[in-house]
Scaffold this motif. Structure first.
Motif, short mmCIF file in Angstrom:
data_model
loop_
_atom_site.label_atom_id
_atom_site.label_comp_id
_atom_site.label_asym_id
_atom_site.label_seq_id
_atom_site.Cartn_x
_atom_site.Cartn_y
_atom_site.Cartn_z
N MET A 1 0.81 -1.19 0.00
CA MET A 1 0.00 0.00 0.00
C MET A 1 0.86 1.26 0.00
N VAL A 2 2.02 1.22 0.63
CA VAL A 2 2.84 2.43 0.71
C VAL A 2 3.21 2.92 -0.69
N GLU A 3 3.51 2.00 -1.60
CA GLU A 3 3.83 2.42 -2.97
C GLU A 3 2.64 3.10 -3.63
N LEU A 4 1.45 2.60 -3.33
CA LEU A 4 0.23 3.19 -3.88
C LEU A 4 -0.05 4.54 -3.21
N PHE A 5 0.17 4.63 -1.90
CA PHE A 5 0.05 5.91 -1.18
C PHE A 5 0.86 6.99 -1.90
N ALA A 6 2.12 6.65 -2.12
CA ALA A 6 3.09 7.63 -2.62
C ALA A 6 2.70 8.20 -3.98
N GLN A 7 1.87 7.51 -4.73
CA GLN A 7 1.45 7.97 -6.05
C GLN A 7 0.24 8.90 -5.99
N PRO A 9 -2.09 12.13 -5.18
CA PRO A 9 -1.96 13.57 -4.94
C PRO A 9 -2.26 13.91 -3.47
N GLY A 10 -1.45 14.75 -2.89
CA GLY A 10 -1.66 15.18 -1.52
C GLY A 10 -1.02 14.30 -0.46
N PHE A 11 -0.41 13.18 -0.86
CA PHE A 11 0.24 12.29 0.12
C PHE A 11 1.52 12.94 0.62
N LEU A 12 1.70 12.96 1.95
CA LEU A 12 2.88 13.58 2.55
C LEU A 12 3.83 12.59 3.19
N GLY A 13 3.33 11.45 3.68
CA GLY A 13 4.19 10.47 4.33
C GLY A 13 3.40 9.46 5.12
N VAL A 14 4.13 8.47 5.67
CA VAL A 14 3.49 7.40 6.44
C VAL A 14 4.44 6.92 7.53
N GLU A 15 3.88 6.52 8.66
CA GLU A 15 4.63 5.92 9.77
C GLU A 15 3.87 4.69 10.24
N SER A 16 4.60 3.63 10.57
CA SER A 16 3.97 2.39 11.06
C SER A 16 4.71 1.85 12.26
N ALA A 17 3.97 1.16 13.12
CA ALA A 17 4.56 0.46 14.27
C ALA A 17 3.78 -0.84 14.45
N ARG A 18 4.49 -1.91 14.72
CA ARG A 18 3.86 -3.22 14.94
C ARG A 18 4.47 -3.86 16.18
N ASN A 19 3.60 -4.35 17.03
CA ASN A 19 3.99 -5.12 18.19
C ASN A 19 2.78 -6.01 18.47
N ALA A 39 -11.66 6.71 -1.42
CA ALA A 39 -12.47 6.25 -2.55
C ALA A 39 -11.68 5.43 -3.56
N HIS A 40 -10.36 5.37 -3.43
CA HIS A 40 -9.52 4.65 -4.39
C HIS A 40 -9.87 3.16 -4.38
N ALA A 41 -10.10 2.58 -5.55
CA ALA A 41 -10.58 1.20 -5.67
C ALA A 41 -9.62 0.19 -5.03
N GLU A 42 -8.32 0.31 -5.27
CA GLU A 42 -7.36 -0.66 -4.69
C GLU A 42 -7.31 -0.54 -3.17
N HIS A 43 -7.45 0.68 -2.67
CA HIS A 43 -7.47 0.88 -1.22
C HIS A 43 -8.70 0.22 -0.61
#
Length: 68
Positions: A1-7, A9-19, A39-43
């Motif tokens: 999804m991060v690759e799709l995020f980055a494409q 418009p308006g995307f600024l960044g992402v942070e994740s944490a897993r435990n 609204a993005h279909a792949e999302h």
């Protein structure tokens, strides 16, 4: 999804944490960018898979960052 995020418009960044609990925060320029991503279909397909296969509980929050 991060690759799709980055494409998107308006995307600024992402942070994740897993435990024991997974948290992902995405940053967007404005509310219209957030709505377009929602609204993005792949999302939408990915969200359905998340609900069906990985997480019993899933929550999305929209918040404005005033200061960092």
């Amino acid at each position: 999804m991060v690759e799709l995020f980055a494409q998107q418009p308006g995307f600024l960044g992402v942070e994740s944490a897993r435990n024991e609990v997974g948290v992902t925060v995405s940053y967007w320029a404005d509310i219209s960018s957030i709505k377009a991503w929602k609204a993005h279909a792949e999302h939408q397909e990915a969200q359905q898979l998340v609900h069906q296969q990985w997480y019993q509980h899933f929550k999305a929050r929209i918040a404005k960052v005033e200061r960092d």
